[in-house]
Design a protein around this motif. Structure first.
Motif, PDB file in Angstrom:
ATOM      1  N   VAL A 200       0.863  -1.177   0.000  1.00  0.00           N
ATOM      2  CA  VAL A 200       0.000   0.000   0.000  1.00  0.00           C
ATOM      3  C   VAL A 200       0.900   1.228   0.000  1.00  0.00           C
ATOM      4  O   VAL A 200       1.900   1.296   0.726  1.00  0.00           O
ATOM      5  CB  VAL A 200      -0.967   0.012   1.207  1.00  0.00           C
ATOM      6  CG1 VAL A 200      -0.233   0.108   2.528  1.00  0.00           C
ATOM      7  CG2 VAL A 200      -1.964   1.162   1.087  1.00  0.00           C
TER       8      VAL A 200
ATOM      9  N   ARG B 205      -4.278   6.498   1.522  1.00  0.00           N
ATOM     10  CA  ARG B 205      -3.749   5.489   0.599  1.00  0.00           C
ATOM     11  C   ARG B 205      -3.518   6.135  -0.757  1.00  0.00           C
ATOM     12  O   ARG B 205      -4.393   6.801  -1.305  1.00  0.00           O
ATOM     13  CB  ARG B 205      -4.719   4.323   0.452  1.00  0.00           C
ATOM     14  CG  ARG B 205      -4.759   3.392   1.653  1.00  0.00           C
ATOM     15  CD  ARG B 205      -5.474   2.102   1.304  1.00  0.00           C
ATOM     16  NE  ARG B 205      -5.645   1.257   2.480  1.00  0.00           N
ATOM     17  CZ  ARG B 205      -6.143   0.020   2.445  1.00  0.00           C
ATOM     18  NH1 ARG B 205      -6.517  -0.506   1.281  1.00  0.00           N
ATOM     19  NH2 ARG B 205      -6.267  -0.688   3.550  1.00  0.00           N
TER      20      ARG B 205
ATOM     21  N   THR C  34      -0.981   2.535  -6.186  1.00  0.00           N
ATOM     22  CA  THR C  34       0.148   1.637  -6.401  1.00  0.00           C
ATOM     23  C   THR C  34       0.609   1.647  -7.855  1.00  0.00           C
ATOM     24  O   THR C  34       1.815   1.628  -8.135  1.00  0.00           O
ATOM     25  CB  THR C  34      -0.228   0.211  -5.979  1.00  0.00           C
ATOM     26  OG1 THR C  34      -0.678   0.233  -4.615  1.00  0.00           O
ATOM     27  CG2 THR C  34       0.963  -0.729  -6.094  1.00  0.00           C
TER      28      THR C  34
ATOM     29  N   LEU D  93      -4.664  -4.077   6.881  1.00  0.00           N
ATOM     30  CA  LEU D  93      -4.892  -3.293   5.665  1.00  0.00           C
ATOM     31  C   LEU D  93      -6.196  -3.771   5.031  1.00  0.00           C
ATOM     32  O   LEU D  93      -6.199  -4.465   4.017  1.00  0.00           O
ATOM     33  CB  LEU D  93      -3.717  -3.466   4.698  1.00  0.00           C
ATOM     34  CG  LEU D  93      -2.352  -2.990   5.227  1.00  0.00           C
ATOM     35  CD1 LEU D  93      -1.230  -3.446   4.318  1.00  0.00           C
ATOM     36  CD2 LEU D  93      -2.337  -1.478   5.391  1.00  0.00           C
TER      37      LEU D  93
ATOM     38  N   LEU E  87      -7.412  -4.662   1.079  1.00  0.00           N
ATOM     39  CA  LEU E  87      -6.271  -4.717   0.170  1.00  0.00           C
ATOM     40  C   LEU E  87      -5.991  -6.167  -0.215  1.00  0.00           C
ATOM     41  O   LEU E  87      -5.813  -7.017   0.655  1.00  0.00           O
ATOM     42  CB  LEU E  87      -5.033  -4.114   0.832  1.00  0.00           C
ATOM     43  CG  LEU E  87      -3.777  -4.051  -0.033  1.00  0.00           C
ATOM     44  CD1 LEU E  87      -3.932  -3.030  -1.150  1.00  0.00           C
ATOM     45  CD2 LEU E  87      -2.552  -3.715   0.824  1.00  0.00           C
TER      46      LEU E  87
END
Length: 374
Positions: free
Chosen positions: A260, A277, A280, A336, A339
């Motif tokens: 993340v 966040r 990515t 998390l 995710l």
């Protein structure tokens, strides 16, 4: 031979426990039992034969926090208090050592996680030395013993030529007590932190603030110092959309499974302090051929803790995303929610708990009655 029974040492009802239980059900396993941290700290527990015991975080429970810290803060105890980290650490390590002994006495029982390695991860000075000794890239740290207060810290930083540093309580977590300190060219000072100073001590706040008055900064540092400070260079990090960015990489069974990106307008990127966040995909594109090296850096850090089935590694990419330094290794860095694993990796489609169970499943056959796996 005793059939294994999956149990979580954790705080009942906490989302860590509920998410792990959901992952167990999804994997076709029975509902894990819960061994409350409060029972462990009171000594009112036993380990049944065949138990496979997962160690989960003791955090976010006021009763457990009070028991871990013991009487150190006395009438001034509050769950928001920053001080008391050394007492908390002593309570944690003693409790985990007791759990390990209890597991060792129960036939066929096994412990997922190693108390000695957890103890190192919760001591930032020891963890930094272990990583550095293994050749893992880490920020430069202030040499020698922990500074005893502001006057000594200021003198030693000047001698070392360090003008931008992070001050981290040796046994803190979740940015509790962390101070990003910088010295300006004409004697100016700026300490950025979520610490709020009050008459009864230092408290965690959800509001990040800046202290510029040296007397106020000195008062904060002098109150943090007795619990031990880890001081390391403040390394300029990569950015995403104009915000500082770093990576939390979850490493399961030696492989980087989840990543993340965390971004913030403050030096600390913790999500509860206004961090968010990031994306990515763009980070991977910005890193280009360096992306696998960033993940490998996290794996090398986790390899320093070979008896820990999971580690959450904070990787600090340098400004161009071409190189990463390891800021911390977290024993419980897998919370998390939502995710899923990296595409093409061993945990694709799984959350962090599902990935750990997938790695564990081949080893859940009945264990020989030799005690805890250490």
């Amino acid at each position: 031979m005793t059939s294994p029974s999956l149990t979580v040492l954790g705080n009942p009802g906490h989302r860590r426990v509920t998410l792990f239980a959901a992952a167990a059900r999804a994997a076709g396993l029975p509902e894990p039992a819960v061994l409350p941290w409060a029972d462990v700290l009171r000594g009112t527990y036993r380990i049944a034969p065949g138990t496979v015991l997962r160690i989960e975080s003791p955090g976010e429970d006021e009763e457990v926090d009070r028991l871990l810290r013991g009487p150190a803060l006395g009438a001034h105890y509050a769950p928001t208090r920053v001080e008391g980290g050394a007492a908390w650490y002593t309570g944690l390590t003693a409790a985990l050592a007791g759990v390990a002994r209890a597991v060792g006495r129960a036939p066929g029982a096994r412990l997922l996680g190693d108390p000695d390695e957890i103890a190192v991860m919760f001591d930032k000075r020891r963890a930094h030395r272990r990583l550095a000794d293994a050749g893992v890239p880490v920020p430069r740290a202030l040499d020698g013993p922990a500074p005893g207060g502001w006057a000594e810290l200021k003198e030693r930083l000047a001698a070392a030529g360090l003008r931008r540093v992070f001050l981290k309580p040796a046994h803190g977590s979740s940015a509790s007590g962390v101070v990003a300190l910088q010295f300006g060219p004409r004697g100016q000072l700026l300490a950025t932190t979520s610490v709020e100073a009050a008459d009864d001590g230092l408290h965690n706040s959800l509001r990040v603030r800046g202290y510029r008055d040296e007397r106020e900064i000195a008062a904060v540092v002098d109150r943090l110092a007795p619990d031990g400070l880890h001081v390391e260079q403040w390394v300029p990090k990569a950015a995403q959309h104009g915000r500082a960015a770093d990576l939390r990489v979850v490493v399961v069974a030696g492989r980087a499974t989840h990543v993340v990106v965390r971004t913030s307008g403050y030096p600390m990127t913790n999500l509860h302090l206004g961090g968010a966040r990031g994306e990515t995909g763009p980070a991977r594109e910005a890193a280009g051929p360096a992306w696998p090296r960033l993940l490998e850096t996290a794996e090398r850090a986790a390899a320093c803790f070979p008896r820990s089935p999971m580690a959450g590694v904070d990787v600090l990419p340098t400004a161009a995303w071409r190189r990463g330094l390891v800021g911390e290794v977290n024993a419980f860095g897998d919370l998390l929610p939502g995710l899923t694993g990296l595409p093409g990796g061993p945990a694709e489609g799984l959350d962090t708990y599902g990935a750990q169970l997938a790695a564990l499943l081949p080893h859940l056959d009945p264990a020989p009655p030799t005690g805890a796996a250490r």
